[in-house]
Design an enzyme around this catalytic site. Structure first.
Site, PDB file in Angstrom:
ATOM      1  N   ASP A   1      36.822  44.151  30.961  1.00  0.00           N
ATOM      2  CA  ASP A   1      37.272  42.762  30.801  1.00  0.00           C
ATOM      3  C   ASP A   1      36.256  42.006  29.955  1.00  0.00           C
ATOM      4  OD1 ASP A   1      39.336  43.352  32.522  1.00  0.00           O
ATOM      5  OD2 ASP A   1      38.301  42.548  34.289  1.00  0.00           O
TER       6      ASP A   1
HETATM    7  N1  URA Z   1      37.549  46.526  36.964  1.00  0.00           N
HETATM    8  C1  URA Z   1      37.723  45.221  36.632  1.00  0.00           C
HETATM    9  O1  URA Z   1      38.264  44.447  37.413  1.00  0.00           O
HETATM   10  N2  URA Z   1      37.297  44.803  35.418  1.00  0.00           N
HETATM   11  C2  URA Z   1      36.660  45.619  34.537  1.00  0.00           C
HETATM   12  O2  URA Z   1      36.261  45.169  33.464  1.00  0.00           O
HETATM   13  C3  URA Z   1      36.481  46.957  34.917  1.00  0.00           C
HETATM   14  C4  URA Z   1      36.926  47.391  36.116  1.00  0.00           C
END
Ligand code: URA
Length: 234
Positions: free
Chosen positions: A104
């Protein structure tokens, strides 16, 4: 315009060290568009022609990179609001690289990039079990029962199947290490949301056997070693 330093290009195209590349340049053995060039810091673009020993050099062969992703960068090639991780790369043709397992925008840590689709498939395909290790900071203390819930699998909102067993290790009431073998959208955040908690910090430390290099500051990257590449080769 896509740019890369000439000395870095030489190390990759010829498989030599930066010191050896500097020596070739100093000894007037490298031409750039038919001109002898001695400065390793010269920036190359895609249209430049570099010649050594009457041979035009190019970057062939697949590329494998680990990046320490800072927060605020997206793992896609195009985004309307945030810079992409590709702007952090001083590489020729970064558009040919893709991320093997996105993070993310606000998540930090280990991102693997490559132009080898088969290699990244072994990291991202649900058919292959690839463990990912995250350091998590939480808004509220984690109830110890969550360790068992994650070990058994939790139902995420909008999913029909429970998550695969995940290992949760508490470092403090609001800090934990989580090991998951899937890559569902926002998986870690949604897993904690399913327990009534909220992730306020997320950092990926490891993908399979590949650990984020401590020497890489946020935004820095390096090529993977042959051993790291081999970890996901048949
Ligand atoms: N899980 C999440 O919620 N976000 C990420 O970036 C990676 C794993």
């Amino acid at each position: 315009m896509i740019t890369m330093r000439l000395d870095k290009f030489l190390t990759e195209a010829l498989g030599i060290t930066r010191k050896q590349a500097t020596k070739l340049l100093k000894d007037s053995q490298i031409t750039l568009n038919d001109q002898i060039i001695k400065q390793g810091a010269t920036k190359l673009t895609d249209s430049d022609t570099v010649v050594f020993d009457e041979r035009e050099l190019s970057l062939t062969g697949p590329r494998y990179i680990m990046l320490n992703k800072p927060g605020g960068f997206v793992c896609s090639h195009v985004d309307d609001y945030n810079p992409t991780v590709f702007v952090l790369l001083d590489e020729v043709a970064p558009e040919k690289l893709h991320v093997a397992g996105r993070l993310d925008c606000d998540t930090t840590g280990l991102v693997l990039l490559t132009d080898d689709g088969q290699w990244s498939h072994r990291i991202t395909s649900p058919k292959h079990v690839c463990e990912k290790v995250y350091h998590v900071e939480l808004a509220d203390p984690v109830e110890p029962v969550v360790i068992e819930q994650f070990a058994e699998g939790v139902m995420l909102k909008g999913e029909k199947v429970a998550t695969r067993p995940a290992l949760l290790e508490l470092l403090s009431p609001t800090e934990a290490i989580i090991k998951i073998t899937e890559g569902k959208y926002h998986q870690v955040k949604r897993m904690f949301a399913a327990t009534g908690n909220k992730v306020i910090g997320l950092h990926r430390a490891q993908v399979g056997p590949i650990e984020l290099d401590d020497d890489l500051a946020p935004g820095e990257y390096r090529d993977l070693s042959p051993e790291e590449i081999a970890a996901f080769q048949k």
